[in-house]
Design a protein around this motif. Structure first.
Motif, PDB file in Angstrom:
ATOM      1  N   LEU A  59     -90.300  -0.749  48.348  1.00  0.00           N
ATOM      2  CA  LEU A  59     -90.126  -1.550  47.138  1.00  0.00           C
ATOM      3  C   LEU A  59     -91.031  -2.771  47.200  1.00  0.00           C
ATOM      4  O   LEU A  59     -91.199  -3.366  48.259  1.00  0.00           O
ATOM      5  CB  LEU A  59     -88.669  -1.983  47.003  1.00  0.00           C
ATOM      6  CG  LEU A  59     -87.675  -0.844  46.841  1.00  0.00           C
ATOM      7  CD1 LEU A  59     -86.251  -1.357  46.986  1.00  0.00           C
ATOM      8  CD2 LEU A  59     -87.869  -0.174  45.500  1.00  0.00           C
ATOM      9  N   PRO A  60     -91.596  -3.156  46.074  1.00  0.00           N
ATOM     10  CA  PRO A  60     -92.487  -4.320  46.086  1.00  0.00           C
ATOM     11  C   PRO A  60     -91.713  -5.613  46.324  1.00  0.00           C
ATOM     12  O   PRO A  60     -90.705  -5.869  45.668  1.00  0.00           O
ATOM     13  CB  PRO A  60     -93.128  -4.296  44.697  1.00  0.00           C
ATOM     14  CG  PRO A  60     -92.209  -3.484  43.856  1.00  0.00           C
ATOM     15  CD  PRO A  60     -91.511  -2.524  44.759  1.00  0.00           C
ATOM     16  N   SER A  61     -92.188  -6.401  47.255  1.00  0.00           N
ATOM     17  CA  SER A  61     -91.473  -7.618  47.638  1.00  0.00           C
ATOM     18  C   SER A  61     -91.382  -8.632  46.501  1.00  0.00           C
ATOM     19  O   SER A  61     -90.474  -9.449  46.483  1.00  0.00           O
ATOM     20  CB  SER A  61     -92.125  -8.261  48.855  1.00  0.00           C
ATOM     21  OG  SER A  61     -93.455  -8.642  48.561  1.00  0.00           O
ATOM     22  N   ASP A  62     -92.285  -8.559  45.548  1.00  0.00           N
ATOM     23  CA  ASP A  62     -92.247  -9.522  44.451  1.00  0.00           C
ATOM     24  C   ASP A  62     -91.361  -9.065  43.289  1.00  0.00           C
ATOM     25  O   ASP A  62     -91.228  -9.776  42.300  1.00  0.00           O
ATOM     26  CB  ASP A  62     -93.653  -9.821  43.944  1.00  0.00           C
ATOM     27  CG  ASP A  62     -94.328  -8.606  43.329  1.00  0.00           C
ATOM     28  OD1 ASP A  62     -93.962  -7.460  43.682  1.00  0.00           O
ATOM     29  OD2 ASP A  62     -95.243  -8.797  42.507  1.00  0.00           O
ATOM     30  N   ALA A  63     -90.753  -7.893  43.423  1.00  0.00           N
ATOM     31  CA  ALA A  63     -89.950  -7.351  42.327  1.00  0.00           C
ATOM     32  C   ALA A  63     -88.470  -7.247  42.644  1.00  0.00           C
ATOM     33  O   ALA A  63     -87.668  -7.011  41.748  1.00  0.00           O
ATOM     34  CB  ALA A  63     -90.476  -5.968  41.930  1.00  0.00           C
ATOM     35  N   VAL A  64     -88.103  -7.395  43.914  1.00  0.00           N
ATOM     36  CA  VAL A  64     -86.705  -7.221  44.296  1.00  0.00           C
ATOM     37  C   VAL A  64     -86.219  -8.381  45.150  1.00  0.00           C
ATOM     38  O   VAL A  64     -86.997  -9.034  45.838  1.00  0.00           O
ATOM     39  CB  VAL A  64     -86.464  -5.904  45.073  1.00  0.00           C
ATOM     40  CG1 VAL A  64     -86.759  -4.690  44.221  1.00  0.00           C
ATOM     41  CG2 VAL A  64     -87.254  -5.864  46.362  1.00  0.00           C
ATOM     42  N   VAL A  65     -84.924  -8.617  45.062  1.00  0.00           N
ATOM     43  CA  VAL A  65     -84.214  -9.506  45.972  1.00  0.00           C
ATOM     44  C   VAL A  65     -83.134  -8.647  46.601  1.00  0.00           C
ATOM     45  O   VAL A  65     -82.342  -8.020  45.890  1.00  0.00           O
ATOM     46  CB  VAL A  65     -83.578 -10.701  45.231  1.00  0.00           C
ATOM     47  CG1 VAL A  65     -82.736 -11.542  46.195  1.00  0.00           C
ATOM     48  CG2 VAL A  65     -84.638 -11.554  44.563  1.00  0.00           C
ATOM     49  N   PHE A  66     -83.121  -8.581  47.921  1.00  0.00           N
ATOM     50  CA  PHE A  66     -82.099  -7.807  48.608  1.00  0.00           C
ATOM     51  C   PHE A  66     -80.846  -8.669  48.725  1.00  0.00           C
ATOM     52  O   PHE A  66     -80.834  -9.678  49.410  1.00  0.00           O
ATOM     53  CB  PHE A  66     -82.565  -7.356  49.991  1.00  0.00           C
ATOM     54  CG  PHE A  66     -83.731  -6.413  49.956  1.00  0.00           C
ATOM     55  CD1 PHE A  66     -83.717  -5.304  49.127  1.00  0.00           C
ATOM     56  CD2 PHE A  66     -84.834  -6.635  50.743  1.00  0.00           C
ATOM     57  CE1 PHE A  66     -84.790  -4.430  49.093  1.00  0.00           C
ATOM     58  CE2 PHE A  66     -85.915  -5.766  50.721  1.00  0.00           C
ATOM     59  CZ  PHE A  66     -85.895  -4.667  49.890  1.00  0.00           C
ATOM     60  N   GLU A  67     -79.791  -8.243  48.014  1.00  0.00           N
ATOM     61  CA  GLU A  67     -78.520  -8.961  48.062  1.00  0.00           C
ATOM     62  C   GLU A  67     -77.668  -8.373  49.175  1.00  0.00           C
ATOM     63  O   GLU A  67     -77.212  -7.234  49.087  1.00  0.00           O
ATOM     64  CB  GLU A  67     -77.788  -8.860  46.730  1.00  0.00           C
ATOM     65  CG  GLU A  67     -76.510  -9.649  46.717  1.00  0.00           C
ATOM     66  CD  GLU A  67     -75.798  -9.597  45.385  1.00  0.00           C
ATOM     67  OE1 GLU A  67     -74.586  -9.890  45.380  1.00  0.00           O
ATOM     68  OE2 GLU A  67     -76.417  -9.277  44.361  1.00  0.00           O
TER      69      GLU A  67
END
Length: 146
Positions: A59-67
């Protein structure tokens, strides 16, 4: 004849969860998560199995926040994994924040966002929860789960 649920379907193995995580991440990567999100960012709840699965790095790091969905304090390997993800420019959030405790304290320097369920607290309690966090370089996100 009564149909009984397959107990394996209700309690998937770590291998099945890992395959599911890989499938989810591959699907997002193939479909183009950025085209689906536009300029928005997706908060993706991750449990320990999903967090430790290398597939999430598709997953692109600039598109997701891992909750992070954690019920207890993180062990050393989980803290190491969070550090690695941060080094790779992924953002981390902690949901269901209920104050500084053994679950949140070790992660504070690695978090970008802390989510507080505002439906659970009155204004004074929210001030008590958020107050100690205001000097940290992170965002507070109030969410209602009603």
């Amino acid at each position: 004849m009564t149909l009984q649920p397959n107990p394996d379907a209700l309690n998937p193995s770590a291998h099945d969860r890992s395959r599911a995580a890989t499938l989810v991440c591959a699907t997002y990567a193939e479909l183009g998560i950025r085209s689906a999100l536009g300029r928005s960012t997706a908060f993706l709840p991750v449990d320990l199995d999903f967090l430790h699965d290398n597939a999430i790095e598709a997953l692109p790091s600039d598109a997701v926040v891992f909750e992070l969905v954690l019920d207890a304090a993180s062990d050393g390997s989980t803290l190491d994994r969070c550090r690695t993800l941060r080094e790779r420019h992924y953002s981390l959030a902690l949901g269901n924040y209920a104050g500084l405790d053994e679950r949140s304290r070790p992660l504070l320097t690695m978090l970008d966002v802390i989510k507080i369920d505002i439906s659970q607290y009155d204004d004074a309690m929210l001030n008590d929860l958020a107050g100690p966090l205001t000097k940290l370089p992170l965002k507070l996100l109030g969410a209602a789960t009603k």
